[in-house]
Design an enzyme around this catalytic site. Structure first.
Site, short mmCIF file in Angstrom:
data_model
loop_
_atom_site.label_atom_id
_atom_site.label_comp_id
_atom_site.label_asym_id
_atom_site.label_seq_id
_atom_site.Cartn_x
_atom_site.Cartn_y
_atom_site.Cartn_z
N CYS B 65 -70.23 -38.24 -14.63
CA CYS B 65 -70.51 -39.49 -15.35
C CYS B 65 -71.54 -39.22 -16.45
O CYS B 65 -72.57 -38.59 -16.22
CB CYS B 65 -71.03 -40.53 -14.37
SG CYS B 65 -71.48 -42.11 -15.12
N CYS B 101 -67.98 -45.71 -15.19
CA CYS B 101 -67.68 -44.41 -14.56
C CYS B 101 -66.88 -44.59 -13.27
O CYS B 101 -65.98 -43.80 -12.98
CB CYS B 101 -68.98 -43.66 -14.28
SG CYS B 101 -69.74 -43.00 -15.78
N ARG B 223 -82.85 -58.83 -11.75
CA ARG B 223 -84.02 -59.63 -12.17
C ARG B 223 -83.61 -60.66 -13.23
O ARG B 223 -84.03 -61.81 -13.20
CB ARG B 223 -85.11 -58.67 -12.69
CG ARG B 223 -86.44 -59.28 -13.05
CD ARG B 223 -87.14 -60.01 -11.95
NE ARG B 223 -86.79 -61.42 -11.93
CZ ARG B 223 -87.17 -62.30 -10.99
NH1 ARG B 223 -87.92 -61.92 -9.98
NH2 ARG B 223 -86.80 -63.54 -11.05
N CYS B 227 -83.74 -64.77 -12.74
CA CYS B 227 -84.48 -65.65 -13.66
C CYS B 227 -83.57 -66.77 -14.17
O CYS B 227 -83.99 -67.92 -14.25
CB CYS B 227 -85.07 -64.85 -14.82
SG CYS B 227 -86.62 -64.02 -14.39
#
Lengths: 202, 266
Positions: B65, B101, B223, B227
Site C-alpha cells: 500500500c 488499498c 474526532r 464534533c
C-alpha cells in the site's frame, strides 16, 4: 426607491453573491460527506440567512448590515404569552445542566437541555463550567425590573437581537427550549433563592 | 492477560468517573503512573499485525500500500497526510487511503470496509483504528507536513477553512463556536483555538489517541465525526471530502510541529 436605497441594494448584491457561491460549495460538499442518522436528517445542513451571514471566516468583525439584522430579529422575539417571565429555578437548574437534545445519539422523546453550563459559570459551587460565554454567577443582583426581564428573555430567545453572530444558540427562535423551560431557566438566573445568586458559605 | 493489561482495564473503569468530578487529578496520576506506557501500545502491535495479514478475496497484505512515500513505506507517512494522490486524482487522508488499498489491493468490498470503521463504546477496536495507531506511531517525532504544493491540496485547505466556519443546525454551531477563541473550555474540557498554529499543533499531533474513557484508540476522522454529532449535524462519512478537508485545514495550521501520536486522552 430612493437613490440611496438603490445604491445599497446594489452593494449588497455585489458583496453577497460571491459569499453565497462559496457557501453553496460548502453545502454541496457537506451534503455529499454526510448521511442522515436516527432523528437527524440532512436538512440540518441548509443554512438560514443568519447562519450564512455569520459563517464568514476571519473578518468576523466586519458586519456592515448588522444593525438591520438586529432590528429585524428584535421585532421577531415572542415574549411569554401570559406575561409571566419567571418560572421555577429548580426546574431551571435541570435545563441549565442538561447538554442533551437534538443529537443523533439522543432520545428524541426526552426534553432538550439548554446546556448553559457548557459555556457559562452559574452556581458558584459548580466547578465544571465552560468559558465560551461570560460568567452569569450572581446574575440576580441586576434585579427583576421589566427591562431586565425583557432583556434576559430576549438574550435566551435570540441573542442576535442584540449581538449579531454571537455564539450562543437561539433557544426560543430555533425551538430548542419550550416557553416553560425558558421561564424556568430565567428563574434559575434571576430568583434570589436560586443557587446562582447565593454566595458560597465561608 | 498481563498484569499491566489488567491494571489498565481496571483503571479504564475508574478514571472516567473520577475525572468527571474533578479536573486533572486522577487523570494526571494515571498518566504519570503509566509513563510512556500508553495502552495504545497494544493497539499499535495489533495494527502491525493487520498490515501484514493476508486479507480479502485476493489474500494479500497491505505491505505494498502506498501511503504517499511509495509502496510499503510507512515511516513518516502519516505526518505528510493529507496529500494529493495521482493514482486516484484525489486529496486523501489516512482513512480514505487505507480504504483505497483494501479495495484495490485486497479486493475487498468498499461497503464492507465502510460498514463499521469506528468501534462503538464498549466494543473491541476496529481494524482501521489499529492500523491508524500503528501508522501514526511510525511518524512519531516527524514534523507535520501535509501536501500543499498541488493546487488540489491548496483548494482542500480553503474548503476546510470554509467548513470550519460553516454554521448550521438548530444550535447554529460551527467548529469555530468552540475552537475559535483562545483559552476557552466547555465544562472542564480545554478546547484550543484551532485556527492558530500553537493550539492546532498540540491537537493535531496527538491524534490518533487512546481514549481512557472508551478504552479504544480513536482516529482524527472519528474526532471530526464526533464534533459534528455534537453540532447536531448528520453523521460524517469516514474518508469523505469534508473529513479530508477539515483534517487538511488542521494539519496545515499545525505544520512544522512534531507528531506525537497515539496520544492519551481522557
Amino acid at each position: 426607491m430612493t437613490i440611496m436605497k438603490i445604491k445599497w441594494a446594489g452593494l449588497l448584491a455585489v458583496t453577497l453573491v460571491p459569499i453565497m457561491a462559496v457557501a453553496d460549495q460548502t453545502y454541496d460538499v457537506l451534503s455529499q460527506s454526510m448521511r442522515a442518522k436516527n432523528s437527524v436528517s440532512m436538512d440540518r445542513l441548509t443554512q438560514d440567512s443568519l447562519q450564512a451571514y455569520c459563517s464568514k471566516p476571519r473578518d468576523e468583525a466586519n458586519y456592515s448590515t448588522a444593525a438591520a439584522i438586529r432590528e429585524s430579529r428584535l421585532a421577531a422575539i415572542a415574549m411569554p404569552a401570559d406575561g409571566v417571565f419567571v418560572g421555577d429555578w429548580r426546574q431551571g437548574h435541570d435545563v441549565a445542566n442538561n447538554g442533551r437534545g437534538l443529537q443523533y445519539s439522543d432520545d428524541p422523546s426526552q426534553p432538550n437541555g439548554g446546556n448553559c453550563y457548557a459555556c457559562h459559570q452559574l452556581d458558584p459551587r459548580e466547578v465544571a463550567y465552560g468559558t465560551i460565554g461570560p460568567s452569569l454567577t450572581n446574575y440576580g443582583a441586576r434585579g427583576q425590573s421589566d427591562v431586565m426581564l425583557r432583556y434576559t428573555w430576549t438574550k435566551i430567545w435570540d441573542t442576535h437581537a442584540y449581538n449579531v453572530c454571537s455564539h450562543m444558540p437561539r433557544f426560543g427562535a430555533q425551538g430548542i427550549l419550550t416557553e416553560q423551560q425558558i421561564k424556568d431557566v430565567m428563574a434559575y438566573l434571576m430568583d434570589p433563592d436560586s443557587p446562582v445568586n447565593r454566595p458560597v458559605e465561608e | 492477560m498481563t498484569t499491566r493489561k489488567v491494571l489498565i482495564a481496571a483503571l479504564a473503569v475508574v478514571v472516567p468517573i473520577a475525572s468527571a468530578v474533578a479536573d486533572g487529578g486522577v487523570f494526571d496520576e494515571y498518566r504519570e503512573m503509566m509513563g510512556d506506557d500508553n495502552p495504545a501500545i497494544f493497539v499499535i502491535e495489533e495494527g502491525e499485525e493487520f498490515w501484514l495479514q493476508e486479507l480479502g478475496p485476493k489474500q494479500v497484505s497491505l505491505e505494498t500500500c502506498d501511503l504517499g512515500l511509495g509502496p510499503g513505506v510507512v515511516a513518516g507517512a502519516y505526518a505528510q497526510l493529507p496529500r494529493y494522490f495521482a493514482d486516484t486524482d484525489q486529496v486523501m487522508d489516512l482513512e480514505s487511503r487505507l480504504v483505497h488499498c483494501m479495495v484495490e489491493l485486497q479486493g475487498r468490498d468498499p461497503e464492507d470496509v465502510h460498514a463499521k470503521p469506528y468501534s462503538l463504546r464498549g466494543d473491541m477496536g476496529t481494524e482501521i483504528e489499529a492500523l491508524a495507531a500503528w501508522i501514526a506511531d511510525q511518524s512519531s517525532g516527524v514534523p507535520i507536513a501535509p501536501g500543499q504544493d498541488q493546487p488540489q491540496e491548496r483548494a482542500m485547505y480553503d474548503l476546510g477553512e470554509q467548513l470550519f466556519y460553516y454554521r448550521a443546525g438548530p444550535h447554529d454551531f460551527s467548529c469555530a463556536t468552540c475552537h475559535g477563541q483562545d483559552g476557552a473550555r466547555i465544562r472542564l474540557q480545554a478546547l484550543g483555538n484551532l485556527a492558530k498554529h500553537e493550539d492546532a499543533a498540540s491537537a493535531y499531533a496527538s491524534w490518533p489517541a487512546y481514549r481512557i474513557s472508551e478504552g479504544v484508540v480513536r482516529t482524527m476522522g472519528w474526532r471530526m465525526r464526533d464534533c459534528f454529532r455534537q453540532q447536531r449535524l448528520p453523521e460524517l462519512i469516514m474518508g469523505s471530502e469534508a473529513s479530508v478537508a477539515l483534517q487538511m485545514y488542521l494539519a496545515v495550521n499545525a505544520a512544522g510541529a512534531p507528531m506525537s501520536a497515539p496520544g492519551l486522552k481522557r
